[in-house]
Scaffold this motif. Structure first.
Motif, PDB file in Angstrom:
ATOM      1  N   ILE A  48       0.889  -1.171   0.000  1.00 18.44           N
ATOM      2  CA  ILE A  48       0.000   0.000   0.000  1.00 18.44           C
ATOM      3  C   ILE A  48       0.922   1.215   0.000  1.00 18.44           C
ATOM      4  N   PHE A  49       0.722   2.153  -0.927  1.00 20.24           N
ATOM      5  CA  PHE A  49       1.639   3.295  -1.007  1.00 20.24           C
ATOM      6  C   PHE A  49       0.932   4.580  -1.424  1.00 20.24           C
ATOM      7  N   PRO A  50       1.601   5.727  -1.153  1.00 26.20           N
ATOM      8  CA  PRO A  50       2.726   5.916  -0.242  1.00 26.20           C
ATOM      9  C   PRO A  50       2.224   6.024   1.189  1.00 26.20           C
ATOM     10  N   GLY A  95      -0.386   9.108   0.579  1.00 28.59           N
ATOM     11  CA  GLY A  95      -1.078   9.428  -0.662  1.00 28.59           C
ATOM     12  C   GLY A  95      -0.149  10.005  -1.707  1.00 28.59           C
ATOM     13  N   THR A  96      -0.598   9.871  -2.973  1.00 34.61           N
ATOM     14  CA  THR A  96       0.128  10.450  -4.104  1.00 34.61           C
ATOM     15  C   THR A  96      -0.923  10.958  -5.078  1.00 34.61           C
ATOM     16  N   LEU A  97      -0.506  11.331  -6.280  1.00 34.29           N
ATOM     17  CA  LEU A  97      -1.463  11.719  -7.314  1.00 34.29           C
ATOM     18  C   LEU A  97      -1.643  10.549  -8.267  1.00 34.29           C
ATOM     19  N   GLN A  98      -2.881  10.237  -8.618  1.00 26.25           N
ATOM     20  CA  GLN A  98      -3.088   9.311  -9.729  1.00 26.25           C
ATOM     21  C   GLN A  98      -2.383   9.929 -10.924  1.00 26.25           C
ATOM     22  N   GLY A  99      -1.481   9.159 -11.553  1.00 26.90           N
ATOM     23  CA  GLY A  99      -0.667   9.726 -12.627  1.00 26.90           C
ATOM     24  C   GLY A  99      -1.279   9.590 -14.004  1.00 26.90           C
ATOM     25  N   GLU A 100      -2.247   8.687 -14.158  1.00 26.38           N
ATOM     26  CA  GLU A 100      -2.699   8.317 -15.504  1.00 26.38           C
ATOM     27  C   GLU A 100      -4.222   8.349 -15.618  1.00 26.38           C
ATOM     28  N   LEU A 138      -4.620   6.824  -2.724  1.00 23.98           N
ATOM     29  CA  LEU A 138      -3.756   5.777  -2.166  1.00 23.98           C
ATOM     30  C   LEU A 138      -3.724   4.639  -3.180  1.00 23.98           C
ATOM     31  N   PHE A 139      -2.623   3.906  -3.223  1.00 25.82           N
ATOM     32  CA  PHE A 139      -2.481   2.793  -4.158  1.00 25.82           C
ATOM     33  C   PHE A 139      -2.236   1.490  -3.400  1.00 25.82           C
ATOM     34  N   ILE A 140      -2.741   0.405  -3.980  1.00 28.39           N
ATOM     35  CA  ILE A 140      -2.340  -0.945  -3.548  1.00 28.39           C
ATOM     36  C   ILE A 140      -1.757  -1.627  -4.772  1.00 28.39           C
ATOM     37  N   ASP A 187       7.032  -1.502 -16.799  1.00 30.96           N
ATOM     38  CA  ASP A 187       7.486  -0.428 -15.902  1.00 30.96           C
ATOM     39  C   ASP A 187       7.380  -0.804 -14.420  1.00 30.96           C
ATOM     40  N   THR A 188       6.840  -1.986 -14.116  1.00 26.81           N
ATOM     41  CA  THR A 188       6.766  -2.422 -12.710  1.00 26.81           C
ATOM     42  C   THR A 188       7.318  -3.846 -12.571  1.00 26.81           C
ATOM     43  N   PRO A 189       8.596  -4.052 -12.907  1.00 28.11           N
ATOM     44  CA  PRO A 189       9.152  -5.417 -12.864  1.00 28.11           C
ATOM     45  C   PRO A 189       9.091  -6.027 -11.467  1.00 28.11           C
ATOM     46  N   LEU A 214      -9.700   0.251 -10.628  1.00 27.18           N
ATOM     47  CA  LEU A 214      -8.948  -0.984 -10.860  1.00 27.18           C
ATOM     48  C   LEU A 214      -8.159  -0.830 -12.151  1.00 27.18           C
ATOM     49  N   GLU A 215      -6.832  -0.976 -12.058  1.00 27.31           N
ATOM     50  CA  GLU A 215      -5.991  -0.974 -13.260  1.00 27.31           C
ATOM     51  C   GLU A 215      -5.814  -2.422 -13.686  1.00 27.31           C
ATOM     52  N   THR A 216      -6.199  -2.745 -14.929  1.00 26.36           N
ATOM     53  CA  THR A 216      -6.083  -4.138 -15.378  1.00 26.36           C
ATOM     54  C   THR A 216      -5.663  -4.205 -16.841  1.00 26.36           C
ATOM     55  N   LEU A 266       1.959  11.217 -14.975  1.00 33.28           N
ATOM     56  CA  LEU A 266       2.495  12.203 -14.029  1.00 33.28           C
ATOM     57  C   LEU A 266       3.534  11.604 -13.092  1.00 33.28           C
ATOM     58  N   GLN A 267       3.332  10.337 -12.706  1.00 36.35           N
ATOM     59  CA  GLN A 267       4.272   9.746 -11.736  1.00 36.35           C
ATOM     60  C   GLN A 267       5.664   9.596 -12.342  1.00 36.35           C
ATOM     61  N   VAL A 268       5.719   9.402 -13.661  1.00 33.46           N
ATOM     62  CA  VAL A 268       7.029   9.306 -14.318  1.00 33.46           C
ATOM     63  C   VAL A 268       7.618  10.708 -14.465  1.00 33.46           C
ATOM     64  N   LEU A 290       6.970  13.391 -12.659  1.00 32.50           N
ATOM     65  CA  LEU A 290       7.266  14.062 -11.383  1.00 32.50           C
ATOM     66  C   LEU A 290       8.309  13.315 -10.556  1.00 32.50           C
ATOM     67  N   TRP A 291       8.255  11.984 -10.570  1.00 33.94           N
ATOM     68  CA  TRP A 291       9.090  11.214  -9.636  1.00 33.94           C
ATOM     69  C   TRP A 291       9.933  10.151 -10.324  1.00 33.94           C
ATOM     70  N   GLY A 292       9.954  10.165 -11.670  1.00 30.14           N
ATOM     71  CA  GLY A 292      10.822   9.229 -12.405  1.00 30.14           C
ATOM     72  C   GLY A 292      10.443   7.777 -12.237  1.00 30.14           C
ATOM     73  N   GLY A 344       6.716   3.045  -5.410  1.00 30.71           N
ATOM     74  CA  GLY A 344       6.055   3.646  -4.248  1.00 30.71           C
ATOM     75  C   GLY A 344       5.667   5.098  -4.431  1.00 30.71           C
ATOM     76  N   THR A 345       5.647   5.571  -5.685  1.00 30.39           N
ATOM     77  CA  THR A 345       5.201   6.946  -5.928  1.00 30.39           C
ATOM     78  C   THR A 345       3.976   6.969  -6.830  1.00 30.39           C
TER      79      THR A 345
HETATM   80  N1  LIG Z   1       1.107   7.893  -9.081  1.00 24.67           N
HETATM   81  C1  LIG Z   1       0.892   6.766  -9.768  1.00 24.67           C
HETATM   82  N2  LIG Z   1      -0.104   6.714 -10.672  1.00 24.67           N
HETATM   83  C2  LIG Z   1      -0.314   5.534 -11.323  1.00 24.67           C
HETATM   84  N3  LIG Z   1      -1.280   5.244 -12.214  1.00 24.67           N
HETATM   85  C3  LIG Z   1      -1.170   3.956 -12.586  1.00 24.67           C
HETATM   86  C4  LIG Z   1      -0.101   3.399 -11.905  1.00 24.67           C
HETATM   87  C5  LIG Z   1       0.253   1.961 -12.038  1.00 24.67           C
HETATM   88  O1  LIG Z   1       1.387   1.593 -11.780  1.00 24.67           O
HETATM   89  O2  LIG Z   1      -0.620   1.183 -12.417  1.00 24.67           O
HETATM   90  C6  LIG Z   1       0.460   4.392 -11.096  1.00 24.67           C
HETATM   91  C7  LIG Z   1       1.541   4.476 -10.148  1.00 24.67           C
HETATM   92  O3  LIG Z   1       2.325   3.566  -9.894  1.00 24.67           O
HETATM   93  N4  LIG Z   1       1.696   5.684  -9.515  1.00 24.67           N
END
Ligand SMILES: Nc1nc2[nH]cc(C(=O)O)c2c(=O)[nH]1
Ligand code: SF4
Ligand SMILES: [Mg+2]
Length: 264
Positions: A13-15, A32-37, A46-48, A70-72, A136-138, A253-255, A257-259, A263-264
């Motif tokens: 669960i992040f951040p 918490g963070t910003l939904q990037g997409e 919040l993300f799980i 991008d999430t190995p 839900l991201e799927t 945005l997460q890429v 803003l935070w590369g 956990g971002t």
């Molecule tokens: N901030 C942030 N936004 C996101 N939107 C989709 C993400 C994902 O990894 O699915 C993601 C993520 O990992 N971080």
């Protein structure tokens, strides 16, 4: 007996606020963070991140470079950390603060469909969490009707070049199950990664014509890339595709803003 354990990627669960630092991965003293997409880009959330994915995506980016998932860290369920549903509910309740949005991602969350259904039921029964807006991201390869009912927004992100066989009629069928289950406005978005003109052509010619889109879900394109540099190289292709096809461009945005730090 419903499954009571879910396997989470290392960031879980992040951040969250760290016990020793008192700060999150963003350097803030609250979770918490910003939904990037997607349509909700910019929404505090919040993300799980669940562990395990049934695909191993690779793309061909600008100049023929191979770009991998991008999430190995979330691919292998065997590297996942087991967490009980009640632990997860407790952590979410403690971290929520003023947040109203939760995003469940992976890996591919539907590889743990049974546990996911149990978690969603528990969230809807928690007085603190039950009104959360859940995205839900799927990747859209696995369908579950219970999950479809329990989430507010399905972010359907087809990965057509993930397998050497390309897009199968089975994959199209499962995507259509999601499209048919989420017909209300703002309950489903189709989100494609674009890093080349070939990607645009595949979406326009090999995917969308095979789907029944009578409820007009938003079709979004975002640039391919897990680093700001890769995004910069892909962005012109995603912009051109968006304008040529009347799709909606969305950032990552997460890429930016935070590369894409975990956990971002
Ligand atoms: N901030 C942030 N936004 C996101 N939107 C989709 C993400 C994902 O990894 O699915 C993601 C993520 O990992 N971080
Ligand atoms: S579907 Fe997503 S998590 Fe799975 S390999 Fe592809 S990009 Fe990575
Ligand atoms: Mg992702």
């Amino acid at each position: 007996m419903p499954t009571k354990t879910l396997y989470l990627a290392p960031e879980g669960i992040f951040p969250l606020v760290g016990r020793t630092s008192g700060l999150t991965s963003l350097g803030l003293p609250f979770g918490g963070t910003l939904q990037g997409e997607g349509l909700l880009a910019g929404m505090p959330s919040l993300f799980i991140r669940l562990a395990g994915c049934n695909l191993r995506c690779t793309w061909t980016g600008h100049g023929g470079r191979t770009i991998a998932c991008d999430t190995p860290q979330a691919l292998a369920v065997s590297h996942g950390r087991g967490s009980t549903i009640s632990e997860l509910i407790g952590t979410l309740e403690g971290a929520l603060g003023a947040l109203t949005h939760l995003v469940i991602t992976g890996g591919e969350p539907l590889t743990q469909a049974e546990g996911l259904v149990t978690l969603l039921k528990a969230i809807r029964q928690s007085p603190t969490l039950r009104l959360l807006h859940i995205t839900l991201e799927t990747n859209g390869t696995l369908f579950n009707a219970e999950v479809a009912k329990s989430v507010d927004l399905v972010s359907l992100s087809p990965k057509w070049n993930a397998t050497p066989q390309g897009f199968s009629s089975r994959y199209i069928h499962v995507l259509q199950c999601w499209l048919d289950a989420k017909v209300l406005p703002n309950s489903l978005q189709l989100k494609f990664v674009v890093g080349s003109k070939e990607d645009e052509d595949q979406i326009a010619n090999d995917i969308l014509p095979h789907l029944n889109l009578c409820h007009h879900p938003p079709i979004l394109v975002m640039p391919l890339g897990a680093t700001p540099e890769e995004l910069r190289l892909s962005a012109p292709y995603a912009v051109a595709a968006a304008i040529r096809q009347n799709w909606r461009f969305c950032p990552r945005l997460q890429v930016e803003l935070w590369g894409n730090r975990a956990g971002t």
